[in-house]
Scaffold this motif. Structure first.
Motif, PDB file in Angstrom:
ATOM      1  N   MET A   1       0.829  -1.199   0.000  1.00 41.02           N
ATOM      2  CA  MET A   1       0.000   0.000   0.000  1.00 41.02           C
ATOM      3  C   MET A   1       0.866   1.253   0.000  1.00 41.02           C
ATOM      4  SD  MET A   1      -3.029   1.226   2.560  1.00 41.02           S
ATOM      5  CE  MET A   1      -2.109   2.233   3.698  1.00 41.02           C
ATOM      6  N   VAL A   2       0.418   2.245  -0.774  1.00 38.98           N
ATOM      7  CA  VAL A   2       1.041   3.567  -0.751  1.00 38.98           C
ATOM      8  C   VAL A   2      -0.049   4.581  -0.456  1.00 38.98           C
ATOM      9  CG1 VAL A   2       3.023   3.032  -2.217  1.00 38.98           C
ATOM     10  CG2 VAL A   2       0.861   3.701  -3.280  1.00 38.98           C
ATOM     11  N   GLN A   3       0.366   5.723   0.069  1.00 42.23           N
ATOM     12  CA  GLN A   3      -0.623   6.709   0.485  1.00 42.23           C
ATOM     13  C   GLN A   3      -0.067   8.111   0.361  1.00 42.23           C
ATOM     14  OE1 GLN A   3      -1.132   5.125   4.346  1.00 42.23           O
ATOM     15  NE2 GLN A   3       0.688   6.080   5.177  1.00 42.23           N
ATOM     16  N   GLY A   4      -0.967   9.045   0.312  1.00 38.49           N
ATOM     17  CA  GLY A   4      -0.610  10.457   0.329  1.00 38.49           C
ATOM     18  C   GLY A   4      -1.748  11.216   0.972  1.00 38.49           C
ATOM     19  N   ASN A   5      -1.418  12.269   1.680  1.00 36.39           N
ATOM     20  CA  ASN A   5      -2.478  13.044   2.308  1.00 36.39           C
ATOM     21  C   ASN A   5      -2.091  14.513   2.362  1.00 36.39           C
ATOM     22  OD1 ASN A   5      -0.556  12.783   4.382  1.00 36.39           O
ATOM     23  ND2 ASN A   5      -2.122  13.148   5.915  1.00 36.39           N
ATOM     24  N   THR A   6      -3.076  15.338   2.624  1.00 36.54           N
ATOM     25  CA  THR A   6      -2.871  16.756   2.887  1.00 36.54           C
ATOM     26  C   THR A   6      -3.992  17.230   3.794  1.00 36.54           C
ATOM     27  OG1 THR A   6      -2.507  18.938   1.875  1.00 36.54           O
ATOM     28  CG2 THR A   6      -4.127  17.517   0.814  1.00 36.54           C
ATOM     29  N   VAL A   7      -3.674  18.171   4.642  1.00 40.06           N
ATOM     30  CA  VAL A   7      -4.678  18.777   5.508  1.00 40.06           C
ATOM     31  C   VAL A   7      -4.799  20.233   5.083  1.00 40.06           C
ATOM     32  CG1 VAL A   7      -5.294  19.405   7.876  1.00 40.06           C
ATOM     33  CG2 VAL A   7      -4.139  17.227   7.420  1.00 40.06           C
ATOM     34  N   ARG A   8      -5.997  20.644   4.793  1.00 35.22           N
ATOM     35  CA  ARG A   8      -6.240  22.006   4.319  1.00 35.22           C
ATOM     36  C   ARG A   8      -7.224  22.712   5.236  1.00 35.22           C
ATOM     37  NH1 ARG A   8      -4.284  23.020  -1.111  1.00 35.22           N
ATOM     38  NH2 ARG A   8      -2.639  21.466  -1.293  1.00 35.22           N
ATOM     39  N   ALA A   9      -6.985  23.997   5.417  1.00 35.16           N
ATOM     40  CA  ALA A   9      -7.887  24.823   6.213  1.00 35.16           C
ATOM     41  C   ALA A   9      -8.684  25.733   5.290  1.00 35.16           C
ATOM     42  CB  ALA A   9      -7.091  25.665   7.207  1.00 35.16           C
ATOM     43  N   LYS A  10      -9.864  26.077   5.742  1.00 34.83           N
ATOM     44  CA  LYS A  10     -10.699  26.998   4.985  1.00 34.83           C
ATOM     45  C   LYS A  10     -10.081  28.394   5.023  1.00 34.83           C
ATOM     46  CE  LYS A  10     -14.419  25.871   7.337  1.00 34.83           C
ATOM     47  NZ  LYS A  10     -15.800  25.874   7.816  1.00 34.83           N
ATOM     48  N   HIS A  11     -10.351  29.156   4.003  1.00 36.95           N
ATOM     49  CA  HIS A  11      -9.868  30.524   3.851  1.00 36.95           C
ATOM     50  C   HIS A  11     -11.008  31.475   4.209  1.00 36.95           C
ATOM     51  CE1 HIS A  11      -8.931  34.145   1.491  1.00 36.95           C
ATOM     52  NE2 HIS A  11      -7.676  33.783   1.593  1.00 36.95           N
ATOM     53  N   ALA A  12     -10.723  32.516   4.959  1.00 38.10           N
ATOM     54  CA  ALA A  12     -11.771  33.442   5.404  1.00 38.10           C
ATOM     55  C   ALA A  12     -12.559  34.021   4.235  1.00 38.10           C
ATOM     56  CB  ALA A  12     -11.157  34.566   6.231  1.00 38.10           C
ATOM     57  N   GLY A  13     -11.890  34.364   3.160  1.00 33.42           N
ATOM     58  CA  GLY A  13     -12.572  34.897   1.972  1.00 33.42           C
ATOM     59  C   GLY A  13     -13.530  33.883   1.375  1.00 33.42           C
ATOM     60  N   ARG A  14     -13.115  32.627   1.370  1.00 29.57           N
ATOM     61  CA  ARG A  14     -13.984  31.568   0.860  1.00 29.57           C
ATOM     62  C   ARG A  14     -15.192  31.385   1.774  1.00 29.57           C
ATOM     63  NH1 ARG A  14      -9.210  27.432  -0.964  1.00 29.57           N
ATOM     64  NH2 ARG A  14      -8.862  28.354  -3.007  1.00 29.57           N
ATOM     65  N   ASP A  15     -14.979  31.537   3.081  1.00 30.65           N
ATOM     66  CA  ASP A  15     -16.085  31.406   4.032  1.00 30.65           C
ATOM     67  C   ASP A  15     -17.147  32.485   3.813  1.00 30.65           C
ATOM     68  OD1 ASP A  15     -15.233  29.140   5.290  1.00 30.65           O
ATOM     69  OD2 ASP A  15     -14.359  30.163   7.010  1.00 30.65           O
TER      70      ASP A  15
ATOM     71  N   SER B   1     -11.676  13.551   6.012  1.00 30.96           N
ATOM     72  CA  SER B   1     -12.098  13.600   7.408  1.00 30.96           C
ATOM     73  C   SER B   1     -11.803  14.979   7.974  1.00 30.96           C
ATOM     74  CB  SER B   1     -11.386  12.527   8.240  1.00 30.96           C
ATOM     75  OG  SER B   1     -10.001  12.744   8.210  1.00 30.96           O
ATOM     76  N   SER B   2     -12.590  15.356   8.937  1.00 30.62           N
ATOM     77  CA  SER B   2     -12.385  16.617   9.634  1.00 30.62           C
ATOM     78  C   SER B   2     -11.357  16.377  10.733  1.00 30.62           C
ATOM     79  CB  SER B   2     -13.706  17.098  10.225  1.00 30.62           C
ATOM     80  OG  SER B   2     -13.511  18.293  10.927  1.00 30.62           O
ATOM     81  N   VAL B   3     -10.327  17.222  10.784  1.00 32.04           N
ATOM     82  CA  VAL B   3      -9.294  17.037  11.811  1.00 32.04           C
ATOM     83  C   VAL B   3      -9.310  18.145  12.861  1.00 32.04           C
ATOM     84  CG1 VAL B   3      -7.772  15.662  10.355  1.00 32.04           C
ATOM     85  CG2 VAL B   3      -7.526  18.132  10.379  1.00 32.04           C
ATOM     86  N   ALA B   4      -9.922  19.262  12.529  1.00 35.57           N
ATOM     87  CA  ALA B   4     -10.049  20.383  13.464  1.00 35.57           C
ATOM     88  C   ALA B   4     -11.132  21.303  12.921  1.00 35.57           C
ATOM     89  CB  ALA B   4      -8.727  21.140  13.587  1.00 35.57           C
ATOM     90  N   ALA B   5     -11.555  22.233  13.730  1.00 36.73           N
ATOM     91  CA  ALA B   5     -12.562  23.192  13.265  1.00 36.73           C
ATOM     92  C   ALA B   5     -12.007  23.954  12.060  1.00 36.73           C
ATOM     93  CB  ALA B   5     -12.925  24.146  14.385  1.00 36.73           C
ATOM     94  N   GLY B   6     -12.660  23.805  10.931  1.00 38.75           N
ATOM     95  CA  GLY B   6     -12.243  24.533   9.729  1.00 38.75           C
ATOM     96  C   GLY B   6     -11.129  23.875   8.946  1.00 38.75           C
ATOM     97  N   ALA B   7     -10.698  22.673   9.323  1.00 38.34           N
ATOM     98  CA  ALA B   7      -9.627  21.986   8.599  1.00 38.34           C
ATOM     99  C   ALA B   7     -10.036  20.542   8.309  1.00 38.34           C
ATOM    100  CB  ALA B   7      -8.332  21.990   9.409  1.00 38.34           C
ATOM    101  N   ALA B   8      -9.664  20.082   7.120  1.00 39.87           N
ATOM    102  CA  ALA B   8     -10.016  18.719   6.716  1.00 39.87           C
ATOM    103  C   ALA B   8      -8.817  18.046   6.066  1.00 39.87           C
ATOM    104  CB  ALA B   8     -11.188  18.747   5.744  1.00 39.87           C
ATOM    105  N   GLU B   9      -8.757  16.731   6.221  1.00 37.91           N
ATOM    106  CA  GLU B   9      -7.713  15.929   5.590  1.00 37.91           C
ATOM    107  C   GLU B   9      -8.305  15.244   4.368  1.00 37.91           C
ATOM    108  OE1 GLU B   9      -4.655  12.335   6.713  1.00 37.91           O
ATOM    109  OE2 GLU B   9      -6.743  12.140   7.353  1.00 37.91           O
ATOM    110  N   LEU B  10      -7.533  15.238   3.288  1.00 37.10           N
ATOM    111  CA  LEU B  10      -7.874  14.438   2.126  1.00 37.10           C
ATOM    112  C   LEU B  10      -6.775  13.383   1.997  1.00 37.10           C
ATOM    113  CD1 LEU B  10      -9.757  15.433  -0.850  1.00 37.10           C
ATOM    114  CD2 LEU B  10      -7.873  13.866  -1.206  1.00 37.10           C
TER     115      LEU B  10
END
Length: 104
Positions: A20-34, A85-94
C-alpha cells in the motif's frame, strides 16, 4: 505512472506487488472563501472556492501517493481510493491510497 481505481489495468500484467502507498494533505478553509460560502448559502449555487480547495487537495494527495510509489519501485498504483475527514474546526484531511505494483 499508471493510476487506476480498479484492481487491474487491461492489457497489463502485474509482476510485482509492492504494498500500500498513500498520500495526504490537511487544508484549512480561507476566510474569503467562508464569506462567499455564506452568501451562496443564502442565494444558492456552487461553492467554487471550496471546489477549488478540494481539487487542489486531491491533486496534492495523489502527488504524494505517486512519490511514495516511485520510491518503492512501482510503475502503477491500482485500486486507488480517496477519503476525507475533519481534523479540526475549519480543517479537513484528504487521503489518497492504493496498491503499488510493477506491471509489464
Amino acid at each position: 505512472m499508471l493510476i487506476s481505481n480498479i484492481e487491474v489495468i487491461p492489457g497489463k500484467r502485474i509482476t510485482k506487488h509492492l504494498g500500500m502507498v498513500q498520500g495526504n494533505t490537511v487544508r484549512a478553509k480561507h476566510a474569503g472563501r467562508d464569506i462567499m460560502a455564506g452568501l451562496k448559502n443564502i442565494f444558492g449555487g456552487e461553492l467554487k472556492g471550496y471546489t477549488e480547495l478540494l481539487t487542489e487537495a486531491r491533486e496534492e494527495a495523489v502527488s504524494r501517493m505517486v512519490q511514495q510509489a516511485e520510491a518503492v519501485g512501482a510503475n502503477a498504483v491500482i485500486n486507488v481510493r480517496f477519503s476525507t475527514s475533519s481534523v479540526a474546526a475549519g480543517a479537513a484531511e484528504l487521503f489518497a491510497y492504493g496498491t503499488a505494483v510493477f506491471m509489464e
